[in-house]
Design a protein around this motif. Sequence first.
Motif, short mmCIF file in Angstrom:
data_model
loop_
_atom_site.label_atom_id
_atom_site.label_comp_id
_atom_site.label_asym_id
_atom_site.label_seq_id
_atom_site.Cartn_x
_atom_site.Cartn_y
_atom_site.Cartn_z
N ILE A 22 0.86 -1.19 0.00
CA ILE A 22 0.00 0.00 0.00
C ILE A 22 0.90 1.24 0.00
CG2 ILE A 22 -1.75 1.32 1.26
CD1 ILE A 22 -2.68 -1.33 2.50
N VAL A 23 0.59 2.19 -0.87
CA VAL A 23 1.28 3.48 -0.90
C VAL A 23 0.26 4.57 -0.61
CG1 VAL A 23 2.55 5.15 -2.30
CG2 VAL A 23 3.05 2.71 -2.52
N ILE A 24 0.55 5.41 0.39
CA ILE A 24 -0.33 6.53 0.75
C ILE A 24 0.40 7.83 0.45
CG2 ILE A 24 -1.63 7.65 2.58
CD1 ILE A 24 -1.71 4.99 4.07
N ILE A 25 -0.24 8.71 -0.31
CA ILE A 25 0.33 10.03 -0.62
C ILE A 25 -0.40 11.08 0.20
CG2 ILE A 25 0.71 11.75 -2.43
CD1 ILE A 25 0.84 9.46 -4.45
N PHE A 26 0.36 11.86 0.98
CA PHE A 26 -0.22 12.93 1.77
C PHE A 26 0.64 14.18 1.61
CE2 PHE A 26 -0.38 15.75 5.33
CZ PHE A 26 -1.73 15.90 5.56
N ARG A 27 0.02 15.28 1.14
CA ARG A 27 0.78 16.53 0.93
C ARG A 27 0.07 17.72 1.58
NH1 ARG A 27 1.98 17.77 -4.89
NH2 ARG A 27 -0.21 17.24 -5.20
N GLY A 28 -0.71 17.48 2.62
CA GLY A 28 -1.43 18.56 3.29
C GLY A 28 -0.61 19.21 4.38
N THR A 29 -1.29 19.89 5.30
CA THR A 29 -0.63 20.61 6.39
C THR A 29 -0.24 19.65 7.51
OG1 THR A 29 -2.72 21.01 7.57
CG2 THR A 29 -2.07 22.62 5.88
N GLY A 30 0.63 20.12 8.40
CA GLY A 30 1.00 19.33 9.56
C GLY A 30 -0.19 19.06 10.45
N SER A 31 -1.08 20.04 10.55
CA SER A 31 -2.30 19.86 11.34
C SER A 31 -3.14 18.71 10.80
CB SER A 31 -3.11 21.16 11.34
OG SER A 31 -4.34 21.00 12.01
N ASP A 32 -3.33 18.69 9.48
CA ASP A 32 -4.12 17.61 8.87
C ASP A 32 -3.39 16.27 8.94
OD1 ASP A 32 -6.38 19.04 8.29
OD2 ASP A 32 -5.88 19.44 6.20
N LEU A 33 -2.07 16.30 8.89
CA LEU A 33 -1.32 15.05 9.01
C LEU A 33 -1.58 14.40 10.36
CD1 LEU A 33 0.81 13.10 7.84
CD2 LEU A 33 2.56 14.53 8.90
N LEU A 34 -1.58 15.19 11.42
CA LEU A 34 -1.87 14.63 12.75
C LEU A 34 -3.31 14.17 12.84
CD1 LEU A 34 0.04 17.12 15.09
CD2 LEU A 34 0.83 14.97 14.10
N ARG A 35 -4.21 14.93 12.24
CA ARG A 35 -5.63 14.54 12.29
C ARG A 35 -5.89 13.30 11.45
NH1 ARG A 35 -9.90 16.14 14.76
NH2 ARG A 35 -8.77 17.77 15.82
N ALA A 36 -5.02 13.02 10.49
CA ALA A 36 -5.17 11.81 9.67
C ALA A 36 -4.63 10.57 10.37
CB ALA A 36 -4.45 11.98 8.33
N GLY A 37 -4.07 10.72 11.56
CA GLY A 37 -3.49 9.59 12.27
C GLY A 37 -4.47 8.44 12.46
N PHE A 38 -5.72 8.75 12.74
CA PHE A 38 -6.71 7.69 12.95
C PHE A 38 -6.94 6.90 11.66
CE2 PHE A 38 -9.40 10.93 11.12
CZ PHE A 38 -10.40 10.22 10.44
N PHE A 39 -6.82 7.58 10.52
CA PHE A 39 -6.99 6.90 9.22
C PHE A 39 -5.80 5.97 8.97
CE2 PHE A 39 -6.22 6.68 4.64
CZ PHE A 39 -7.46 6.26 4.17
N PHE A 40 -4.58 6.48 9.19
CA PHE A 40 -3.40 5.63 9.00
C PHE A 40 -3.47 4.40 9.91
CE2 PHE A 40 -1.23 9.95 8.25
CZ PHE A 40 -1.53 9.93 6.90
N LYS A 41 -3.85 4.62 11.14
CA LYS A 41 -3.94 3.51 12.10
C LYS A 41 -4.99 2.49 11.64
CE LYS A 41 -4.98 2.54 16.97
NZ LYS A 41 -5.37 3.17 18.27
N SER A 42 -6.10 2.97 11.13
CA SER A 42 -7.17 2.08 10.69
C SER A 42 -6.76 1.26 9.47
CB SER A 42 -8.44 2.88 10.38
OG SER A 42 -8.90 3.54 11.54
N VAL A 43 -6.02 1.88 8.55
CA VAL A 43 -5.52 1.14 7.38
C VAL A 43 -4.57 0.04 7.84
CG1 VAL A 43 -4.14 1.30 5.27
CG2 VAL A 43 -5.82 3.07 5.78
N ARG A 44 -3.68 0.38 8.77
CA ARG A 44 -2.75 -0.63 9.30
C ARG A 44 -3.50 -1.76 10.01
NH1 ARG A 44 1.06 -3.17 8.17
NH2 ARG A 44 2.52 -1.42 8.00
#
Length: 352
Positions: A22-44
Amino acid sequence: MNHQNPQKTTHRSPFPEPPGRIVIIFRGTGSDLLRAGFFFKSVRTHFPDASIRLITLPHHADLVKYAVWFNSVGFYKGGFDFFRQIRLLRAEPADLLINLDQGASRLQYYSAVWGKAVRSAGFKTAESGEVFNWQADVTDHPVFSLALIRLAEKLGIAIPRSASRPQLTIGPKEFQNARKQLAQVNPLKAPVIAVNLSASDKDRYWKKDHWWNFLLRLKKTDLQVKLLLLYQPGDAQISKDIATPFAPGSVIFPAYSDPQHQAAYLVQADLVISADSWLLEVAEAFKIPAIGILPESHRVKMQADDRQGVFEAVFSAQKSVKDIPISSVYDAYCRIRPGIHRLVSGGSDQDT
């Protein structure tokens, strides 16, 4: 960019077998990167045996330094690095490519079309067209956490809205460095208020004299508190100017200023006050009470994110926060103060 990809068809069927790469591309803000943590965890969690690679921006390196959801992390530098990224995707095709760009872009389109991924997922905007196999419709411009929940549903990953708290892994070395310094400069364990003076944009800086007068009022209310002044390396002089009127020992200057250490200091404080959003996300992740000094444009986002924990937001009526009145931030402090045990109880918990 409104292109159609004739080799891709949109479908919503479950995976015939779990993706191995799986390859995930993320180019947003640092704030959104932290808020995306639940998504990354769920994919894992959903694909525990997959090899997951994150491609993100170089200045996010510290925020993903200790992230446990990825097998590897790569960095997209923009410009001609676009061609290198496409070559890498073609050399090691992903079973699942997930692009988290919220707007149409060259990398979004060509990584899906030329990247040789078996399947792809991303956001459908008014400009993007039918690029991915699985597309979450974000033409109504939802907040990022809701957009991620929609995308997860397309992938067969159920995420309750209540699970969307930001996430950050802080390194043990950075945590211990911060803990050691705080123990040395605050041996009586007085309450610590972390004040972030820096921001990612010039319009997000509160005026120095506003900080100065606000913190003087705060200290009159709570004499025992220590003020921990967090700042980016280029803002060291701002912190020195703001600290000038305070008695020696009442202000703490951190020994380290990189994002990992800033987060490590913050999570050991009793309250954080910040105009920069990413530290407010760290505060929410670790349930630290926080006050945000924010532009009006952030009001809808903050309300829709259903922020968890003790939080007060002070909004400007315009793009810049520099003219937010001192009284507005002080009133927010008075409102949030009753929810902070060590302030209300008089300070040290060393005997408890």
